[in-house]
Design an enzyme around this catalytic site. Structure first.
Site, mmCIF file in Angstrom:
data_model
loop_
_atom_site.group_PDB
_atom_site.id
_atom_site.type_symbol
_atom_site.label_atom_id
_atom_site.label_comp_id
_atom_site.label_asym_id
_atom_site.label_seq_id
_atom_site.Cartn_x
_atom_site.Cartn_y
_atom_site.Cartn_z
ATOM 1 N N LYS A 1 0.866 -1.178 0.000
ATOM 2 C CA LYS A 1 0.000 0.000 0.000
ATOM 3 C C LYS A 1 0.901 1.225 0.000
ATOM 4 O O LYS A 1 1.424 1.638 1.030
ATOM 5 C CB LYS A 1 -0.907 -0.002 1.226
ATOM 6 C CG LYS A 1 -2.273 0.681 1.021
ATOM 7 C CD LYS A 1 -2.204 2.169 0.777
ATOM 8 C CE LYS A 1 -1.983 2.928 2.056
ATOM 9 N NZ LYS A 1 -2.009 4.412 1.836
ATOM 10 N N GLU B 1 8.952 1.289 11.556
ATOM 11 C CA GLU B 1 9.977 2.334 11.499
ATOM 12 C C GLU B 1 9.233 3.659 11.535
ATOM 13 O O GLU B 1 8.544 4.030 10.577
ATOM 14 C CB GLU B 1 10.821 2.183 10.224
ATOM 15 C CG GLU B 1 12.128 2.961 10.268
ATOM 16 C CD GLU B 1 11.997 4.339 9.667
ATOM 17 O OE1 GLU B 1 11.843 5.290 10.467
ATOM 18 O OE2 GLU B 1 12.044 4.471 8.452
ATOM 19 N N CYS C 1 13.286 10.767 8.253
ATOM 20 C CA CYS C 1 12.991 10.331 9.617
ATOM 21 C C CYS C 1 14.195 10.470 10.541
ATOM 22 O O CYS C 1 14.039 10.658 11.747
ATOM 23 C CB CYS C 1 12.482 8.897 9.613
ATOM 24 S SG CYS C 1 13.535 7.742 8.729
ATOM 25 N N GLU D 1 8.605 16.235 16.402
ATOM 26 C CA GLU D 1 9.091 16.019 15.042
ATOM 27 C C GLU D 1 8.383 16.973 14.093
ATOM 28 O O GLU D 1 7.151 17.012 14.032
ATOM 29 C CB GLU D 1 8.859 14.572 14.603
ATOM 30 C CG GLU D 1 9.439 14.275 13.229
ATOM 31 C CD GLU D 1 9.265 12.834 12.809
ATOM 32 O OE1 GLU D 1 10.189 12.276 12.169
ATOM 33 O OE2 GLU D 1 8.208 12.252 13.113
#
Length: 498
Positions: free
Chosen positions: A192, A266, A300, A397
């Site tokens: 996906k 992750e 990330c 973040e």
């Protein structure tokens, strides 16, 4: 120059095609007939659409993957043949590299400088690396102490049908770091892609079929979050591998619990870069700048917290500010662009919202801090000083080209510095910049992150395991751990005699 004038004809022809789902080796429309718009982040223009898959489409794809896993065409394929197919896929990716790099730039916004020179070579090397693994997935013989004469051994078997959900910030890299080891292990896949960046995944699916990977082994369902949720919940899916935000990762954990699905997650990061007074600043200054500004900060592992010893603080801040100000900003297809757009208007608004929060909290802007232009989703690389630990730009973040500098002094011992570096729920990456290797290795042992760079930040190499600690997730991709995550160990014990 318009977008169509920038794009080469082969890529434009692909973009303008009808894009449907890949299920069981065939291109099929979504059952509900719905479409998703695909936007070029460099212009903000809709460039094409893809099928919008939902739960019923996920069900078809999972059943196709399950049938392919059970079939002799895949499960009984000799390891050397599976290896050959993966090498053939790598050949096709390398032949298609210029095309894929350009398509990735249009879809994701990352500059050609990045997609051509880093993303696509890493994709090809990832396939090559895992193409060498099918013949090496061995068990071992075990000497047991139970009464009797035993022949005991273990087998490494593929985990089964794998649902893979990837993020939009580096679509091809993220797809292949999951798909290549899963295929090498003998699993079948339902992928996906991120709804914002579906195009290169669909091209990759075509190349997989051209390489000879059997129909149904690699299926692709484009769609939104409901499609991803249906994939996680499907009873025939044995494992989920997800790259994305920590809140979504937590939701996947809750959903996967009912089926006891294996998980690799992750997730987010708020990584520290730590520059000591003795660091080689000619290496460290561009290194810490690249750690946060590469891919427009949509990374990330981005080094978004910059700890700098007071003795070199001004020099480092001035150097990073100069780099931030001098980086060429533009559409990813423009030669020379280093800073491309953010992925969407929503992401640009999010990043600018954090910038305004930083200003309102009293942080000083040493570089950047504003949007760029009226077309596309551009933000200037931004450096904050005069920060405090309670600011949102320190704690949360941002996923954009924003870094906050934090000074430390001679009286800040290593334990205190480690505590500051670890003062985050995340633990994905860190970097330590010093000539003192004893200090570097002591820090590396104590910083809580899955990856630590010494005089470097965020090295991605297919042989080196990558993943997070704390709320940055669990499981590892790349290296031997990357493929073992798609296997399960079976123990076999044969009684040969009393």
């Amino acid at each position: 120059m318009t977008l169509h004038q920038r794009i080469t004809k082969p890529v434009l022809d692909f973009i303008l095609r009808q894009h449907d789902l890949l299920i069981g080796g065939a291109s099929v429309p979504a059952e509900a007939g719905e479409r998703l718009a695909v936007v070029d982040p460099g212009t903000g223009q809709v460039i094409t659409s893809v099928a919008k898959g939902r739960a019923s489409d996920i069900d078809k794809a999972v059943r196709a993957a399950h049938a392919a896993f059970e079939s002799s065409a895949w499960r009984d394929m000799k390891p050397v043949e599976r290896s050959r197919l993966l090498h053939r896929l790598a050949d096709l990716v390398e032949q298609d590299m210029a095309f894929l790099a350009e398509l990735e730039t249009v879809d994701n916004g990352a500059p050609l400088l990045l997609t051509r020179n880093f993303f696509l070579p890493l994709v090809a090397s990832t396939i090559r690396y895992y193409a060498g693994w099918p013949t090496r997935l061995n068990g071992e013989t075990i000497q047991v102490s139970a009464p009797g004469d035993w022949h005991a051994y273990t087998l490494r078997e593929p985990v089964g049908v794998v649902g893979q959900i990837v993020a939009w910030n580096a679509p091809l890299v993220l797809t292949m770091q999951k798909a290549a080891p899963a295929l090498a292990a003998g699993c079948t896949i339902v992928l996906k892609p991120a709804e914002l960046t579906p195009l290169t995944a669909l091209r990759l699916g075509e190349l997989a079929l051209q390489a000879g990977i059997p129909e149904g082994v690699f299926n692709i369902v484009t769609g939104e979050g409901d499609a991803g949720a249906a994939l996680v919940e499907h009873p025939l899916v044995d494992k989920i591998s997800f790259t994305g935000s920590t809140p979504v990762g937590k939701s996947i954990m809750r959903s996967a619990a009912d089926g006891m699905k294996r998980l690799s997650l992750e997730l987010g990061g708020k990584s520290p870069s730590i520059v000591f007074a003795d660091a080689d600043l000619e290496l460290a200054i561009p290194g810490v700048a690249n750690a946060v500004f590469m891919n427009t900060g949509q990374v990330c592992v981005a080094g978004s917290r910059l700890f700098v010893h007071r003795k070199v603080y001004d020099q480092v801040v001035e150097g990073v500010a100069a780099i931030a100000t001098g980086l060429p900003i533009g559409h990813g297809l423009d030669e020379g662009s280093v800073i491309g757009p953010l992925i969407s208007q929503a992401q640009r608004d999010r990043v600018l919202g954090y910038v305004e929060q930083g200003k309102a909290a009293g942080a000083a802007v040493a570089a950047g801090g504003t949007a760029v232009g009226d077309a596309g989703f551009f933000v200037k690389p931004t450096l904050f000083t005069d920060t405090t630990p309670d600011m949102s730009i320190i704690r949360e973040e941002i996923f954009g080209p924003v870094v906050a500098a934090i000074p430390f002094d001679d009286d800040t011992d290593l334990s205190s510095l480690v505590a500051q570096a670890n003062a985050t729920p995340y633990g994905l990456a860190a970097s330590i910049w010093t000539r003192d290797l004893a200090t570097a290795h002591r820090m590396a042992r104590r910083v809580r992150s899955g990856t630590v760079g010494i005089n470097s930040h965020g090295l991605l190499d297919v042989a080196l395991p990558f993943g997070g600690a704390k709320q940055s997730g669990f499981g590892r991709e790349y290296g031997a751990e990357g493929i073992l995550a798609y296997t399960e160990t079976k123990s076999v014990a044969a009684l040969l005699g009393a």
